[in-house]
Structures are given as C-alpha cells and as structure tokens.
Design an enzyme around this catalytic site. Structure first.
Site, short mmCIF file in Angstrom:
data_model
loop_
_atom_site.label_atom_id
_atom_site.label_comp_id
_atom_site.label_asym_id
_atom_site.label_seq_id
_atom_site.Cartn_x
_atom_site.Cartn_y
_atom_site.Cartn_z
N GLU A 158 -1.05 -4.30 -8.77
CA GLU A 158 -1.18 -5.39 -9.75
C GLU A 158 -1.39 -6.74 -9.08
OE1 GLU A 158 2.16 -5.42 -12.38
OE2 GLU A 158 1.36 -3.78 -13.59
N GLN A 197 -8.87 -7.59 -10.59
CA GLN A 197 -9.53 -6.38 -10.09
C GLN A 197 -9.04 -5.14 -10.85
OE1 GLN A 197 -10.26 -5.27 -5.75
NE2 GLN A 197 -8.35 -4.20 -6.12
N ASP A 200 -3.80 -7.69 -7.25
CA ASP A 200 -5.19 -8.04 -7.58
C ASP A 200 -5.38 -7.72 -9.06
OD1 ASP A 200 -6.49 -8.57 -4.80
OD2 ASP A 200 -5.27 -6.79 -4.54
N HIS A 233 0.84 -1.21 0.00
CA HIS A 233 0.00 0.00 0.00
C HIS A 233 0.87 1.26 0.00
CE1 HIS A 233 -2.82 -2.91 2.13
NE2 HIS A 233 -3.55 -2.50 1.12
O1 PAF Z 1 -8.06 -4.03 -3.31
C1 PAF Z 1 -8.69 -3.60 -2.32
O2 PAF Z 1 -8.14 -3.34 -1.26
C2 PAF Z 1 -10.19 -3.38 -2.44
O3 PAF Z 1 -10.78 -4.35 -3.26
C3 PAF Z 1 -10.56 -1.97 -2.91
C4 PAF Z 1 -10.07 -1.67 -4.31
C5 PAF Z 1 -10.01 -0.93 -1.94
C6 PAF Z 1 -12.10 -1.82 -2.93
O4 PAF Z 1 -12.65 -2.06 -1.67
#
Ligand code: PAF
Length: 286
Positions: free
Chosen positions: A155, A160, A157, A44
């Site tokens: 990347e 996503q 996820d 993060h």
């Molecule tokens: O990847 C995540 O942490 C979550 O899926 C997100 C993109 C913050 C949406 O809740």
C-alpha cells in the site's frame, strides 16, 4: 542463470519460470506472486509472508523495469543487490526467484504500450508522466507470465496499487490482487529501497512525513476544509525541511477521484516530497 550460485531456485526467462510453475500446478499447488524491483527490505518480506498465507508456493520477481523510469531518473543508480535479495528470500521461505533479463522482458521489436486513465490520472502522473505506462506494461507481462492465483503489492505505492486493481479488472487478468499495509521503521517512515539514498540529517526530516499526514487526516475528520488541509500540510513539510512538495492530496480511496469536500466513504491522503535527490511518497487512510 550464469551469475554466482543463488541459495534458492531461480529463473531468468519466462520459459524457465513457466516450467517451474507448471510443475507446481501439476501437483495441485496454489501460487502467490510478489513483484519487486529488488533491494529488498522488510516491506517486501511482509509481502512474501502474506504470499505464504495466501498460497502454497511463492514466486518473487526482481526486475528493475526500465520503462517506468524517465531518462533523467535513477535507473542506472537504482540499488541492485541480487545476491543479498536471494539470501533474504530463501530465509523468508520464497520458493522461486524470478529475475528476468531486460532482453527477455523487452526483446528486439517490442512495440506495445498501455495508456491508463482513471486512478492513473493526476498525483504521480503529474510529476512522472511516463510512470504508470511503464508499471502497467511490466505488471501485465509479469502477471501473464507467472499466472499466479494471487499477487501482492504494498500500500506504500497506493496510487500504483489502485492502478493495478484497475489494470487487472480491465484486462480480465484472473490473478487476485491483494494490497498489503505499509511497513514502517520505528519512527513511522515508510520503508522504501530509495531510503538508502538518505543522509542521517535527511532521514530525520523524512521521518516527519508520516506524522504530518496523520495530523492532516485528523483535521479532515474534525471538519477542516480539504483544500486548506492540503495546502497547509505542504507548507508544514517545507518548514520541516523538505526541499519541495510535489503534492499533498486527499482523494476518494478507491477511484482516487479528487474531492471538493469530505465525503462519507473511504478517503485517502497521499503525498510526495523531495529531500535532496530523494523523492519520498507516503499515504494513509482517513
Ligand atoms: O512497486 C514496484 O516495486 C514496481 O513498481 C513494480 C510493481 C515491481 C513494477 O516494476
């Protein structure tokens, strides 16, 4: 916010958020946005770091989004470490922590859903059918609330990320979406908030996933058939000690369309496997 004092500016409602962002906009400042569910780790913080490269100001949201969890999943036990998150965000140079309440995100009467095809089909959806509907709705809301110039997603996820590119394009959301490479520990394990669930013995097994994907990628590059590589990699993960494998799949990298054979364009290998009560995902470019 009425919880203990946090070491950086923070907002708990869309109205508070918009007031801060409007002040920056009035001063001509650009804004980057890092959406998270908290329990922040180095992956993060890499997004925040990249946000600071992309824009003058960085907003990070921490919101454990209930709509992306099924009833049997870990919504209740998902790690919540807001004070610690605030500390590391302050140190990382984040300008605003946005930690909305569930009530402000999903007030009484909330009635909208987003259903997606394209990159949302298969893979995660085969095992977590509720997941991308929940991600799409919360990401669309957050992007509309923050109205950042750029939003950063890991990347790790990967499906996503492709879904969010599609969502932003389809809904004409003007925020530029940027994917940031996966942060890994010294053994190649992709950093994830859910790694906190792993025992020492499970951690050792988890660290084999990335090596298996690298070996599979090398086999595809050297001409081995895709279906054999997928099947044999899943079998190897079971031998390594994974309890079960949801999928090992080689896909076209942008659309995530299935491939019958290797193609002369970017491909991606993606996998999801279980260790005890922990589900791990990883992926890699081919
Ligand atoms: O990847 C995540 O942490 C979550 O899926 C997100 C993109 C913050 C949406 O809740």
């Amino acid at each position: 916010m009425d919880s203990p004092p946090l070491p950086l500016p923070h907002a708990a409602t869309p109205t508070e958020l918009r007031r801060v962002v409007a002040g920056w906009r009035a001063a001509g400042e650009t804004v980057a946005f890092v959406p998270t569910m908290g329990a922040l780790h180095a992956g993060h913080l890499r997004l925040v770091e990249q946000g600071r490269v992309e824009a003058r100001r960085v907003v990070t949201s921490v919101f454990v989004n209930p709509t992306q969890f099924a009833a049997h999943e870990d919504l209740e036990t998902y790690p919540r470490t807001l004070e610690q998150d605030a500390r590391v965000l302050a140190e990382a140079g984040c300008d605003l922590l946005y930690a909305p309440t569930a009530k402000s995100m999903y007030p009484e009467g909330f009635a909208t859903r987003i259903a997606m095809d394209g990159p949302a089909l298969g893979l995660e959806t085969d095992h977590r059918p509720h997941f991308f509907g929940g991600v799409a709705i919360v990401v669309a809301k957050l992007l509309n609330q923050v109205r950042a110039d750029v939003a950063l997603f890991g990347e790790k996820d990967y499906q996503q990320l492709r879904v969010i590119f599609r969502l932003a394009a389809d809904l004409d959301i003007p925020t530029r979406i940027v994917g940031v490479p996966t942060e890994r520990d010294g053994h190649g394990l992709a950093l994830s908030s859910r790694n906190a669930y792993l025992s020492e013995a499970e951690l050792e097994i988890a660290r084999r996933l990335n090596g298996r994907l690298a070996a599979a990628a090398a086999r595809v590059r050297s001409g081995d058939p895709i279906d054999a590589v997928e099947r044999e990699t899943a079998e190897a993960l079971i031998v390594d000690g994974f309890a079960s494998v949801d999928y090992v799949a080689i896909r076209e990298a942008d659309t995530l369309n299935p491939l019958a054979e290797a193609v002369d364009q970017p491909m991606r290998i993606l996998a999801a496997a279980w260790l005890g009560r922990t589900r791990l995902i990883d992926n890699m470019a081919l």
